[in-house]
Design a protein around this motif. Structure first.
Motif, PDB file in Angstrom:
ATOM      1  N   LEU A   1      33.782  36.446  25.261  1.00 38.57           N
ATOM      2  CA  LEU A   1      34.019  37.675  26.016  1.00 38.57           C
ATOM      3  C   LEU A   1      33.877  37.418  27.511  1.00 38.57           C
ATOM      4  N   GLY A   2      32.842  36.665  27.884  1.00 41.52           N
ATOM      5  CA  GLY A   2      32.622  36.389  29.296  1.00 41.52           C
ATOM      6  C   GLY A   2      33.694  35.499  29.892  1.00 41.52           C
ATOM      7  N   THR A   3      34.106  34.490  29.154  1.00 43.20           N
ATOM      8  CA  THR A   3      35.149  33.586  29.646  1.00 43.20           C
ATOM      9  C   THR A   3      36.460  34.337  29.814  1.00 43.20           C
ATOM     10  N   PHE A   4      36.770  35.210  28.857  1.00 42.54           N
ATOM     11  CA  PHE A   4      37.975  36.033  28.959  1.00 42.54           C
ATOM     12  C   PHE A   4      37.914  36.933  30.192  1.00 42.54           C
ATOM     13  N   SER A   5      36.771  37.575  30.411  1.00 41.38           N
ATOM     14  CA  SER A   5      36.641  38.511  31.535  1.00 41.38           C
ATOM     15  C   SER A   5      36.734  37.820  32.884  1.00 41.38           C
ATOM     16  N   LEU A   6      36.387  36.547  32.940  1.00 39.45           N
ATOM     17  CA  LEU A   6      36.431  35.790  34.202  1.00 39.45           C
ATOM     18  C   LEU A   6      37.742  35.060  34.409  1.00 39.45           C
ATOM     19  N   SER A   7      38.608  35.086  33.416  1.00 36.99           N
ATOM     20  CA  SER A   7      39.855  34.316  33.518  1.00 36.99           C
ATOM     21  C   SER A   7      40.785  34.923  34.572  1.00 36.99           C
ATOM     22  N   ALA A   8      41.662  34.101  35.081  1.00 36.52           N
ATOM     23  CA  ALA A   8      42.497  34.488  36.228  1.00 36.52           C
ATOM     24  C   ALA A   8      43.316  35.744  35.971  1.00 36.52           C
ATOM     25  N   GLY A   9      43.823  35.911  34.764  1.00 38.48           N
ATOM     26  CA  GLY A   9      44.682  37.050  34.500  1.00 38.48           C
ATOM     27  C   GLY A   9      43.957  38.343  34.228  1.00 38.48           C
ATOM     28  N   PHE A  10      42.637  38.275  34.014  1.00 39.84           N
ATOM     29  CA  PHE A  10      41.917  39.474  33.597  1.00 39.84           C
ATOM     30  C   PHE A  10      40.690  39.794  34.462  1.00 39.84           C
ATOM     31  N   TYR A  11      40.413  38.978  35.477  1.00 36.84           N
ATOM     32  CA  TYR A  11      39.234  39.167  36.317  1.00 36.84           C
ATOM     33  C   TYR A  11      39.214  40.554  36.956  1.00 36.84           C
TER      34      TYR A  11
ATOM     35  N   LYS B   1      36.195  45.446  37.742  1.00 39.09           N
ATOM     36  CA  LYS B   1      36.025  46.872  37.461  1.00 39.09           C
ATOM     37  C   LYS B   1      34.603  47.160  36.972  1.00 39.09           C
ATOM     38  N   ALA B   2      34.072  46.277  36.127  1.00 39.80           N
ATOM     39  CA  ALA B   2      32.703  46.454  35.627  1.00 39.80           C
ATOM     40  C   ALA B   2      31.690  46.378  36.764  1.00 39.80           C
ATOM     41  N   ALA B   3      31.954  45.497  37.738  1.00 38.03           N
ATOM     42  CA  ALA B   3      31.060  45.386  38.900  1.00 38.03           C
ATOM     43  C   ALA B   3      31.059  46.684  39.709  1.00 38.03           C
ATOM     44  N   LYS B   4      32.208  47.335  39.786  1.00 36.93           N
ATOM     45  CA  LYS B   4      32.283  48.614  40.497  1.00 36.93           C
ATOM     46  C   LYS B   4      31.527  49.705  39.745  1.00 36.93           C
ATOM     47  N   VAL B   5      31.601  49.677  38.426  1.00 43.37           N
ATOM     48  CA  VAL B   5      30.849  50.639  37.607  1.00 43.37           C
ATOM     49  C   VAL B   5      29.347  50.428  37.799  1.00 43.37           C
ATOM     50  N   ARG B   6      28.957  49.162  37.916  1.00 51.04           N
ATOM     51  CA  ARG B   6      27.543  48.862  38.155  1.00 51.04           C
ATOM     52  C   ARG B   6      27.054  49.532  39.431  1.00 51.04           C
ATOM     53  N   ARG B   7      27.854  49.499  40.449  1.00 51.44           N
ATOM     54  CA  ARG B   7      27.486  50.153  41.707  1.00 51.44           C
ATOM     55  C   ARG B   7      27.395  51.666  41.522  1.00 51.44           C
TER      56      ARG B   7
END
Length: 490
Positions: A360-370, A376-382
């Protein structure tokens, strides 16, 4: 020695006054653990020889009145490095790993003279909510041996609840101290992010992880947290803020009159009826003690779990790259070339839940899905952090349930990752915002008789208000005095 009938201060006095020696205390502790751990399965490693040597050294040196921890047997979660003592993170990948240095928190405890009786079980690499993801065995809840102890610090919580030790170290990435505390009817504190050094902790999510204690009482928790807190040159995320003597302020004059408590309406969503009844009674009790209780809104509460599992899994994917079968850890014996060393070692060394989060983490960090996922998750964290900030402008504490239910049956949710992840809906927002929070016993379910935890969430670095409130609640109720009957009906 009955740890149900004493506390850290009383035990210290007994040691100083030579009513019992550190050697005798440690011997009795080890015998107690060996007598019931075949049922509870809290410990991965019991360090009998090392503990007796530590205790003997304490007795030979003598214990002075200001050495509160000298000779006190405690336990350490097995993802915290202990020099010369096997540290596995409950994973086949590190099954035979022996660290060459201590974590900073362990070094501080050694300087204080503690006795480490052993390393406690957990979900592999701290990834899980039930301790069923351990590569070795599942820990059982002392209140009902057919139920989980929570996770990932389930071994530490079960050891304390079973009366094995007064306190055990845990780590909390998304509720891994507080949820086991709730399920086991004990106290669990996650300090403010940065309050305690992470040096020597086997990393899961580096921007979320925090070390803390599981104990039987609030005051013991305050004593022990102060001992491990403070800045560490090895950890650049550790805070420079002075560490208060939280326990010194917990006495007969401690009061919560005038305390302003916020109860988010979102924290009632999904609560089982029996849990809701306990929490409402606890809030009424706090109000009767002089606090004011108002309903507020934390609108992004339910966005916390999906955002957390993207962010934490992304950090896990990065942190676990080092386990490659080359430098240390498990190496597949049948690998014939470099690619097979990597693939087979990681395939065989990691369990299903760890693999799931790496993917899941590798997918979320991949170039096409970052941008679509991680960013987007980082913005939700804020947004979640901002929600807390707004409420804390007008209130001293945020209070609610630690979990939506009591401890569930072993095997009931292990094959349903989504349901398992949603158990953390009330705890992960705290880690997203880096806030301090504590779970303490609030009562028992009328449905199944299991413990229910009350979660107190404070402002950054305001652990004192949490401890004060928890202490007053504890002193005016008797829930913390209830103890499980191993193998019996509770």
């Amino acid at each position: 020695m009955d740890f149900y009938q004493t506390d850290l201060s009383q035990l210290h006095d007994d040691l100083v006054n030579k009513k019992i020696s550190a050697t005798e205390l440690t011997r009795e502790t080890l015998d107690h653990i060996k007598g019931n751990d075949d049922q509870v399965k809290a410990f991965l490693t019991l360090d009998e020889e090392g503990a007796m040597k530590q205790a003997q050294a304490v007795d030979e040196a003598g214990i002075s009145a200001d050495q509160l921890l000298a000779g006190i047997p405690l336990a350490v979660k097995d993802n915290i490095l202990t020099k010369g003592l096997r540290t596995t993170a409950a994973s086949k990948m590190l099954e035979n790993f022996t660290p060459v240095y201590d974590a900073t928190v362990v070094e501080k405890l050694k300087q204080a003279g503690y006795v480490n009786v052993g390393k406690t079980n957990l979900d592999e690499f701290a990834m899980g909510s039930s301790t069923e993801n351990s590569a070795f065995f599942t820990t059982h809840n002392p209140w009902d041996l057919t139920r989980v102890p929570g996770g990932s610090s389930g071994g530490s919580a079960a050891a304390v609840a079973a009366g094995d030790v007064l306190g055990a170290l845990g780590t909390d990435t998304g509720g891994s101290i507080r949820m086991p505390a709730s399920f086991n009817g004990i106290v669990g504190m996650k300090p403010t992010y940065g309050r305690v050094s992470r040096w020597g902790i086997i990393a899961f999510g580096s921007s979320f992880d925090q070390v803390g204690w599981l104990t039987r009482s609030v005051k013991d928790n305050a004593y022990l947290t102060a001992l491990i807190a403070g800045n560490d040159e090895h950890d650049t995320t550790s805070s420079l803020k002075e560490v208060p003597d939280w326990a010194a302020q917990l006495n007969d004059s401690t009061s919560i009159k005038g305390l302003k408590i916020a109860v988010p309406k979102e924290y009632y969503d999904g609560l089982r009826a029996d849990v809701k009844a306990v929490i409402k009674a606890a809030l009424d009790h706090l109000e009767s003690l002089g606090a004011t209780v108002d309903e507020v809104s934390l609108p992004h509460t339910h966005d916390g779990v999906p955002a957390y599992y993207i962010l934490a899994s992304s950090e896990a994917s990065s942190n676990l790259q080092r386990y490659d079968g080359i430098r240390y850890g498990y190496r597949a014996p049948e690998a014939k070339n470099l690619e097979e060393v990597y693939v087979k070692s990681r395939s065989q060394g990691f369990g299903d839940e760890v693999k799931r989060r790496i993917m899941l983490g590798t997918f979320s960090l991949s170039a096409g899905f970052y941008d679509a996922y991680f960013n987007k998750a980082a913005k939700v964290r804020r947004l979640i952090s901002d929600d807390f900030t707004k409420v804390f402008k007008d209130y001293d504490l945020i209070v609610g349930a630690t979990g939506a239910s009591t401890a569930f049956k072993i095997g009931a949710e292990i094959d349903d990752p989504k349901t398992m992840y949603m158990n953390d809906v009330l705890t992960v927002p705290v880690n997203m915002a880096g806030l301090p929070a504590m779970s303490l016993p609030a009562g028992f379910s009328a449905e199944d008789g299991m413990p229910v935890g009350l979660q107190l969430i404070g402002k950054p670095f305001d652990e004192q208000t949490i401890y004060n409130t928890g202490y007053v609640f504890e002193q005016t109720t008797d829930f913390h005095q209830k103890t499980p009957q191993l193998g019996g009906q509770n």
